[in-house]
Every structure is written in C-alpha cells, then in structure tokens.
Design an enzyme around this catalytic site. Sequence first.
Site, PDB file in Angstrom:
ATOM      1  N   SER A   1     -13.199 -24.609  16.403  1.00  0.00           N
ATOM      2  CA  SER A   1     -14.059 -23.433  16.319  1.00  0.00           C
ATOM      3  C   SER A   1     -15.423 -23.718  16.940  1.00  0.00           C
ATOM      4  O   SER A   1     -15.508 -24.224  18.057  1.00  0.00           O
ATOM      5  CB  SER A   1     -14.151 -22.979  14.853  1.00  0.00           C
ATOM      6  OG  SER A   1     -14.580 -21.649  14.760  1.00  0.00           O
TER       7      SER A   1
ATOM      8  N   ASP B   1      -4.345 -16.569  16.549  1.00  0.00           N
ATOM      9  CA  ASP B   1      -5.703 -16.721  16.036  1.00  0.00           C
ATOM     10  C   ASP B   1      -6.368 -15.342  15.963  1.00  0.00           C
ATOM     11  O   ASP B   1      -6.478 -14.647  16.970  1.00  0.00           O
ATOM     12  CB  ASP B   1      -6.493 -17.644  16.980  1.00  0.00           C
ATOM     13  CG  ASP B   1      -7.857 -18.039  16.422  1.00  0.00           C
ATOM     14  OD1 ASP B   1      -8.329 -17.397  15.467  1.00  0.00           O
ATOM     15  OD2 ASP B   1      -8.449 -18.993  16.972  1.00  0.00           O
TER      16      ASP B   1
ATOM     17  N   HIS C   1      -6.017 -19.597  13.074  1.00  0.00           N
ATOM     18  CA  HIS C   1      -7.225 -20.306  13.496  1.00  0.00           C
ATOM     19  C   HIS C   1      -7.406 -21.655  12.802  1.00  0.00           C
ATOM     20  O   HIS C   1      -7.815 -22.634  13.423  1.00  0.00           O
ATOM     21  CB  HIS C   1      -8.447 -19.430  13.208  1.00  0.00           C
ATOM     22  CG  HIS C   1      -9.739 -19.987  13.717  1.00  0.00           C
ATOM     23  ND1 HIS C   1     -10.045 -20.054  15.061  1.00  0.00           N
ATOM     24  CD2 HIS C   1     -10.806 -20.522  13.063  1.00  0.00           C
ATOM     25  CE1 HIS C   1     -11.246 -20.593  15.222  1.00  0.00           C
ATOM     26  NE2 HIS C   1     -11.727 -20.886  14.025  1.00  0.00           N
TER      27      HIS C   1
END
Length: 403
Positions: free
Chosen positions: A213, A308, A342
Amino acid sequence: LASTALLLPSARCLFDQPVQVKVEGLRSRQKGVVFSSSATYRTDGSGKIDLLRDPSLSGSYFGVEPMGLLWSMKAETLHKRFQKSCALNPHVVKFSVHEEDREDRMLAEVTNERPLTGNGVSRVPVKGRNFQGVLFTPPEGPFPAVLDLCTLMSEKRASLLASRGFMVLTVPVYTDHPDNIKQMHLDHFKEAVDFLQQQPKVGSKGVGIMARSKGGDIALSLAAFVSGVKAVVSINGCNAVVSVPLYYQNHQIISPLGSDITKLITTESGASIIKYGLGDPLAEENKYSLVPTEQAKGHFLFVASEDDLNWDSKAYMDQMAERLKHHGKENFETLCYPGAGHLLEPPYGPYCPSSFHRIVHHVVLWGGEARAHAEAEVHLWSKIQEFFRTHLSCDAAQTKAKS
C-alpha cells in the site's frame, strides 16, 4: 474409546506454518463440528477425521481445506480486522469437536499456539535520529538484510521473515497520526537503510525492502534515489507518491497524487469502496507524482491483487512494468492474484473483507474472496523469501570485515 483431537506435527508452530488437524475415537460415520470458525465433517469407517483428506460438508467453507478453520475465522461483529501489531504474543487457537446438533457436548479439544517469532530470534526496539522501529535478528549469521515498511506499526511480517533467516528492521511509514503529516522525507527512511547495512550480522551487499500500500511508493523511491537498495517487493502499491509530497535532502522531489473523496462508493454493509478515489497516475497533471523507477539499480517484484477494492493495484503494476520496459529495463517480475484483496499478509491469518481504514477515516471494503485470498498469501509468502534470497546474496567475508 475416548475421542482425541491431534495437531501434527506439533501443537506449537510458527504463525506462517500449516498444521494437520486429525480427530480420532469418534463413532463410525459420525458427523462433528470443529469450532472456531465452524465446519461440519463426517468421520470415516474408523471414526477418524483428517483435514488433509476430508472435505468440509458445511459451515465457514466447503471442500478439502486443511487450514480453512484458520483463514475462515470471523469476528463476532462486522468490519473487524485481525491485528498482531506486537510479535511478543502468540496467536492461540482452540480447536474443539462437537457432535452435530449437540453443541453442548464437547468430544475433544486441542490448543494450537502459533508464535510470531522463531526460536533464538531476538527482538530489539531501535530509535535513530529520524526513525524508530524494531529489529529482528535470527541466531548466528550472516543474513540478508530487509527493511519492512509497514504503513502503521506492525511486527508480524518482520518477525516471521526473520524467523526464516533474514535480519529484518520494521519501520512504520506513519509515525504520527496521518492527518498531522504534511510531507515525508526520504532521508528518514534512508537512515533506516544505512542502519541495517551497518549491522555486523548482515551478509548481503545491499538491503531488500518489502512494503504494501502506501509503503510501496516509499520503497520504490528508496530504490530510485538511494544506493544500496538491491531488491524491492511492492505489494498492492502505487506507481506514484500518494497523499503527501516527498522530500529528499531538503528539496521536494515528487509531488503527491491527489484523491477525490466524492468517488467513494458506499455499500449496504456501511463499508465504502475507495478504489476509484485516487487520481490517474498517467494523467498529464500527475506526471510529477510518478516515481522514476528506471533510476533504480536493484530488482523489483511487483505484486497485485486483481480484486483489490482499495486501489487499482493491477493497473498500477502494469504501468510500472510498462515504464521499465520503455526504458529498456528487465530488472522486474510481476505477480498477479485473481480473487485476492488488498490486505495480503503472511499466511494462515483470518481473512478480512472490511475494516476501519485509519488513513481515510472510513470503513472500507478491501476486496477478495476468502479462499482465493488465502491461497495467494501462501504462494506470495514463499515467493517473497525466494526473491530476497536470490537478489540478496550473503558474503561471509564481508560480515567478518564489519565485526
């Protein structure tokens, strides 16, 4: 004959290790419920259940899933994420066996203790001039060195990787409340890279970096601007610097990619899809937000989850690969996981479909389907270790020279 529940090879194992669950001493063809998440199994003619062999007939998952009871665990309330921010406390799982429709009658029980730190691995909090983190060092050495850039402080990934034979320093990207941070300084993270390289037990000539991320764009920037970064694993990261400008040596080097809060999609569960909230990294107005990865001397492993719902990670990965190809570079690999969300973590933790996002202040959907996500985590964890071992070769002579 008393019923017994068995965990093989041992009732105690590292968090990222699979266990085999077996139940013996039940009546022939008897159905039972294994509690935690729940799954219904039918015993064989000998009164045994083996999760390596037998399919779940109903419950939290179906079919033959030896670790299904772990990855399918759910919290009692919605939007809760399984967190292990400190490596000192093991994950303890209790398996119990009940007769179908007789929840009050427990036939067998066994406890699985899943520590996050392997035998002999030391855990030392460290504080530099501009960074703070935790250093994990296995016994003996030399070791390849890895910097784990976690978005918010977490020790799980670092401690488990150290237990696999790496010296790992975990450092959070956000050391203060995200709302209070108006700019980031690459120098602070470079200091952590330098600290790692100076450790006497480090045998690799450079360091590896792993991040997911927001940590991904910091990892890419370190590879592009700082010497000594030999290998980067970017998991569901962006090819542009997100949220705040990035400075290096007192100058802004990369502008932030903007976001649009009006592009959030709210679902019936109350969780939002924020995938479309970031600007387009390839739009003309965002060209100064892109990380110049072509400047990097090391190798990249770009990882993207196709489902995601936090970011358009697959598109960002494809754009990074295209940029490097355009510059004649072949120093990268790509890994894509259909059905994964994610939050790719070390394997065998409970899958998290949604939780409160501490950066955007919303409950968000992370994406993914539980079984596919769990399979992706198993594969990726092995791939990360293989990638770092390949690109962070250890030199015993160099280690002796440091001591």
